[in-house]
Design an enzyme around this catalytic site. Structure first.
Site, PDB file in Angstrom:
ATOM      1  N   ASP A   1       0.850  -1.189   0.000  1.00 23.76           N
ATOM      2  CA  ASP A   1       0.000   0.000   0.000  1.00 23.76           C
ATOM      3  C   ASP A   1       0.889   1.244   0.000  1.00 23.76           C
ATOM      4  OD1 ASP A   1      -3.259   0.285   1.080  1.00 23.76           O
ATOM      5  OD2 ASP A   1      -2.020   2.082   0.885  1.00 23.76           O
TER       6      ASP A   1
ATOM      7  N   ASN B   1      -2.860   5.675 -12.381  1.00 24.36           N
ATOM      8  CA  ASN B   1      -2.908   4.868 -11.147  1.00 24.36           C
ATOM      9  C   ASN B   1      -3.549   3.502 -11.368  1.00 24.36           C
ATOM     10  OD1 ASN B   1      -1.677   6.890  -9.799  1.00 24.36           O
ATOM     11  ND2 ASN B   1      -3.450   7.527  -8.606  1.00 24.36           N
TER      12      ASN B   1
ATOM     13  N   TYR C   1     -13.445   6.603 -14.109  1.00 27.92           N
ATOM     14  CA  TYR C   1     -13.228   5.580 -13.076  1.00 27.92           C
ATOM     15  C   TYR C   1     -13.732   4.218 -13.573  1.00 27.92           C
ATOM     16  CZ  TYR C   1     -14.138   2.806  -8.908  1.00 27.92           C
ATOM     17  OH  TYR C   1     -14.196   1.772  -8.008  1.00 27.92           O
TER      18      TYR C   1
ATOM     19  N   ILE D   1     -28.987  16.221  -0.050  1.00 25.80           N
ATOM     20  CA  ILE D   1     -29.509  15.110  -0.871  1.00 25.80           C
ATOM     21  C   ILE D   1     -29.366  15.533  -2.332  1.00 25.80           C
ATOM     22  CG2 ILE D   1     -31.576  13.811  -1.509  1.00 25.80           C
ATOM     23  CD1 ILE D   1     -32.494  13.966   1.380  1.00 25.80           C
TER      24      ILE D   1
END
Ligand code: UDP
Length: 336
Positions: free
Chosen positions: A31, A91, A140, A206
């Site tokens: 990590d 990454n 992503y 919200i």
């Protein structure tokens, strides 16, 4: 036989490390602590660094008899991926490329990959099945899908066997309260609601109440982090036994709206949660619910904490006892 867990100090990674250790597996972590926490992997051997670092991977594969890798290390913020896609390609895709290259070099044949419901994009039908179309709506999801494909072709070419686990919304914490969820900044619904309950925030925004759902707010499929951990272990065992690549959804098959989550949090905490309606968040589909039948049948995965109340209860226990998250002054068992 040792399992290497990349990104093992993150939220889902650390719960998986704890679970594997409790099952008697030998585990090591890699990590870079860009988002993970040293305190989350207390007692576990850890190499500090990036999956891009070939020399470090050489050292890890030489020093340990690794037969399987569980690969969590990644950047995972949808919004950030839209504003900084290069970071996500670097990454996630480039990092995994290097990891897989080294696995091929050292003849490590099993990888369990942390994938996501974001590979599907806007679903055409609910519940979502593994063979449904994958059309990500953000970088992503796009990078996670690219990695799934890299793994598919690496199986054909090098015999690298992979199980990609497409999670829906991870929630909860270790029921014994040893570890939990600590993101900075926090962007996920349940921890944010609990921060409101702790009065660390004034209210919950919200993101949209005009979706075509019963109460107008988005519906998601929440899955307990320990149930995810269990699925990773079952996937490793499956790869060891059957040496066959696959892709599985991991969810409960039940959807809860943002307002229902707020209600559950008010019930568990006994505190009021002030809310305000804010504009929709870009890229949020109205409803995401998984069909996880394939994982339940093929992996014999049996979620233990499928009710929302347990997830909120365990998360609340962690947040109440760790109001400022992990205290990083802790010394861990570092190898590098
Ligand atoms: N959400 C919200 N307010 C927040 C954070 C999240 O209304 O401050 C909503 C979000 O729009 C989504 C749901 O809660 O519909 C779950 O969001 P989260 O970021 O936890 O997970 P995601 O579904 O994006 O993976």
């Amino acid at each position: 036989m040792t399992i290497l867990v990349t990104g093992g100090a993150g939220y889902i990674g650390s719960h998986t490390v704890l679970y594997l250790t409790e099952q008697g597996e030998k585990v090591i972590v890699l990590d870079d602590f860009s988002t993970g926490h040293k305190k989350a992997i207390e007692g576990t051997v850890c190499y500090e660094g990036k999956i891009h670092n070939s020399e470090l991977l050489d050292k890890i594969f030489i020093e340990n008899s690794i037969d399987s890798v569980i690969h969590f290390a990644a950047s995972s913020l949808v919004g950030e991926s839209v504003t900084n896609p290069l970071k996500y390609y670097e990454n996630n895709v480039m990092g995994t490329f290097n990891l897989v290259k080294k696995m091929a070099e050292y003849n490590v044949k099993n990888i369990v990959f942390s994938s996501t419901a974001a590979t599907y994009g806007e679903p055409k039908s609910i519940p979502i099945k593994e063979e449904d179309a994958t059309v990500p709506t953000n970088p992503y999801g796009e990078t996670k899908l690219a990695i799934e494909k890299l793994l598919k072709w690496s199986d054909e070419a090098y015999g690298l066997k992979s199980i990609a686990l497409r999670y829906f919304n991870a929630a909860g914490a270790d029921p014994e309260g040893r570890i939990g969820e600590d993101h900075n900044p926090e962007s996920h619904l349940i921890p944010i609601v609990l921060q409101v309950a702790l009065r660390k925030r004034n209210s919950l925004k919200i993101f949209g109440d005009d979706y075509s759902t019963e109460d107008g707010t988005c519906i998601r499929d929440y899955i307990h982090v320990l149930d995810l951990a269990q699925a990773h272990y079952l996937a490793v065992k499956k790869l060891r036994e059957e040496k066959k690549s696959a892709i599985y959804n991991l969810g409960n098959g039940t959807g809860f709206s943002v307002k229902q989550v707020v209600d559950a949090c008010e019930k568990v905490t006994g505190r009021s949660i002030p809310t305000e309606i804010a504009p929709r968040r870009a890229g949020d589909p109205a409803i995401l619910i998984a069909s996880s039948q394939k994982a339940q049948i093929n992996l014999q995965w049996k979620p233990q904490y499928s009710d929302l109340e347990s997830m909120v209860k365990h998360a609340w226990n962690w947040h109440q006892n760790n109001v400022n998250g992990y205290n990083e002054t802790f010394v861990y068992n570092s190898k590098v």
